[in-house]
Design a protein around this motif. Structure first.
Motif, mmCIF file in Angstrom:
data_model
loop_
_atom_site.group_PDB
_atom_site.id
_atom_site.type_symbol
_atom_site.label_atom_id
_atom_site.label_comp_id
_atom_site.label_asym_id
_atom_site.label_seq_id
_atom_site.Cartn_x
_atom_site.Cartn_y
_atom_site.Cartn_z
ATOM 1 N N ASP A 1 -13.257 15.069 -26.906
ATOM 2 C CA ASP A 1 -12.201 15.621 -27.764
ATOM 3 C C ASP A 1 -10.829 15.089 -27.382
ATOM 4 O OD1 ASP A 1 -14.090 17.050 -29.145
ATOM 5 O OD2 ASP A 1 -13.753 18.918 -28.027
ATOM 6 N N ARG A 2 -10.558 15.022 -26.066
ATOM 7 C CA ARG A 2 -9.271 14.471 -25.619
ATOM 8 C C ARG A 2 -9.115 13.014 -26.030
ATOM 9 N NH1 ARG A 2 -10.661 17.123 -20.842
ATOM 10 N NH2 ARG A 2 -11.162 15.124 -19.863
ATOM 11 N N LEU A 3 -10.180 12.251 -25.888
ATOM 12 C CA LEU A 3 -10.135 10.834 -26.255
ATOM 13 C C LEU A 3 -9.895 10.665 -27.750
ATOM 14 C CD1 LEU A 3 -10.542 7.847 -25.486
ATOM 15 C CD2 LEU A 3 -12.953 8.180 -25.941
ATOM 16 N N LEU A 4 -10.616 11.419 -28.571
ATOM 17 C CA LEU A 4 -10.447 11.321 -30.020
ATOM 18 C C LEU A 4 -9.053 11.772 -30.444
ATOM 19 C CD1 LEU A 4 -13.923 12.514 -31.312
ATOM 20 C CD2 LEU A 4 -13.030 10.189 -31.220
ATOM 21 N N SER A 5 -8.516 12.797 -29.790
ATOM 22 C CA SER A 5 -7.159 13.250 -30.105
ATOM 23 C C SER A 5 -6.137 12.182 -29.768
ATOM 24 C CB SER A 5 -6.840 14.531 -29.336
ATOM 25 O OG SER A 5 -7.671 15.568 -29.752
ATOM 26 N N ALA A 6 -6.321 11.547 -28.617
ATOM 27 C CA ALA A 6 -5.379 10.492 -28.222
ATOM 28 C C ALA A 6 -5.448 9.299 -29.168
ATOM 29 C CB ALA A 6 -5.672 10.048 -26.787
ATOM 30 N N VAL A 7 -6.649 8.936 -29.566
ATOM 31 C CA VAL A 7 -6.799 7.810 -30.497
ATOM 32 C C VAL A 7 -6.204 8.166 -31.854
ATOM 33 C CG1 VAL A 7 -8.507 6.462 -31.779
ATOM 34 C CG2 VAL A 7 -8.781 6.805 -29.333
ATOM 35 N N GLY A 8 -6.451 9.395 -32.326
ATOM 36 C CA GLY A 8 -5.891 9.824 -33.609
ATOM 37 C C GLY A 8 -4.380 9.860 -33.583
ATOM 38 N N ALA A 9 -3.803 10.362 -32.490
ATOM 39 C CA ALA A 9 -2.339 10.407 -32.377
ATOM 40 C C ALA A 9 -1.760 9.003 -32.353
ATOM 41 C CB ALA A 9 -1.935 11.173 -31.117
ATOM 42 N N GLY A 10 -2.431 8.108 -31.660
ATOM 43 C CA GLY A 10 -1.962 6.725 -31.634
ATOM 44 C C GLY A 10 -2.045 6.064 -32.999
ATOM 45 N N ALA A 11 -3.102 6.351 -33.729
ATOM 46 C CA ALA A 11 -3.260 5.764 -35.071
ATOM 47 C C ALA A 11 -2.234 6.329 -36.037
ATOM 48 C CB ALA A 11 -4.670 6.011 -35.595
ATOM 49 N N ARG A 12 -1.927 7.638 -35.905
ATOM 50 C CA ARG A 12 -0.933 8.230 -36.800
ATOM 51 C C ARG A 12 0.479 7.734 -36.492
ATOM 52 N NH1 ARG A 12 -4.427 12.435 -35.977
ATOM 53 N NH2 ARG A 12 -3.198 13.332 -34.287
ATOM 54 N N ALA A 13 0.720 7.330 -35.268
ATOM 55 C CA ALA A 13 2.053 6.878 -34.878
ATOM 56 C C ALA A 13 2.355 5.477 -35.402
ATOM 57 C CB ALA A 13 2.186 6.898 -33.354
ATOM 58 N N VAL A 14 1.319 4.704 -35.679
ATOM 59 C CA VAL A 14 1.509 3.326 -36.137
ATOM 60 C C VAL A 14 1.382 3.285 -37.649
ATOM 61 C CG1 VAL A 14 0.571 0.987 -36.019
ATOM 62 C CG2 VAL A 14 0.576 2.423 -33.992
#
Length: 151
Positions: free
Chosen positions: A70-83
């Motif tokens: 869950d932490r990994l998916l959240s971090a990846v999602g946040a990174g994708a939303r930031a770009v």
């Protein structure tokens, strides 16, 4: 080259190719490999490391906690939303904030819904016909003005 004269470099190359288990090595290389192992502590250390790697590959994968996933998916999602995402909207509108793009897409969706409703006849037409003229439906897809003249 004789099997007994196996160099360290050649042994390491064969170790990478065949692994640490002597059964996987070709029979003509085993005698030279055993002689090289007997004379070199560095080669024995390399075989121990290769055995550890072979055990790691042969074993089952380690268990991963759901919280870590869950932490990994959240971090990846946040990174994708930031770009900003490149796509059709970028080609049409250039770079703009996501809220603006979302508003524009919502407006296009509403416009398409209204237009489809008007064309299907489920919504009233936005333009009234001039007085004295009537709308005539000559075909299911074509609406024309009809004023009664036979011209």
């Amino acid at each position: 080259m004789r099997d007994e004269a196996m160099t360290d470099e050649r042994f390491l190359r064969h170790l990478d190719a065949y692994g640490a288990s002597p059964e996987r090595w070709p029979s003509e290389l085993r005698a030279g490999a055993e002689a090289a192992l007997a004379r070199s502590p560095a080669l024995r250390a390399a075989v121990d490391e290769a055995m550890s790697f072979d055990r790691l590959l042969a074993g089952s994968p380690p268990a991963v906690e759901d919280a870590r996933i869950d932490r990994l998916l959240s971090a990846v999602g946040a990174g994708a939303r930031a770009v900003p995402q490149d796509g059709l909207m970028l080609l049409l509108l250039g770079r703009m904030p996501r809220r603006t793009v979302a508003g524009f897409c919502a407006a296009l969706l509403a416009l398409g819904w209204l237009t489809g409703g008007w064309l299907a006849g489920t919504l009233p037409a936005p333009i009234q016909a001039p007085r004295g003229q009537e709308l005539a439906l000559l075909h299911d897809d074509v609406v024309t003005l009809f004023d009664g003249d036979s011209q």
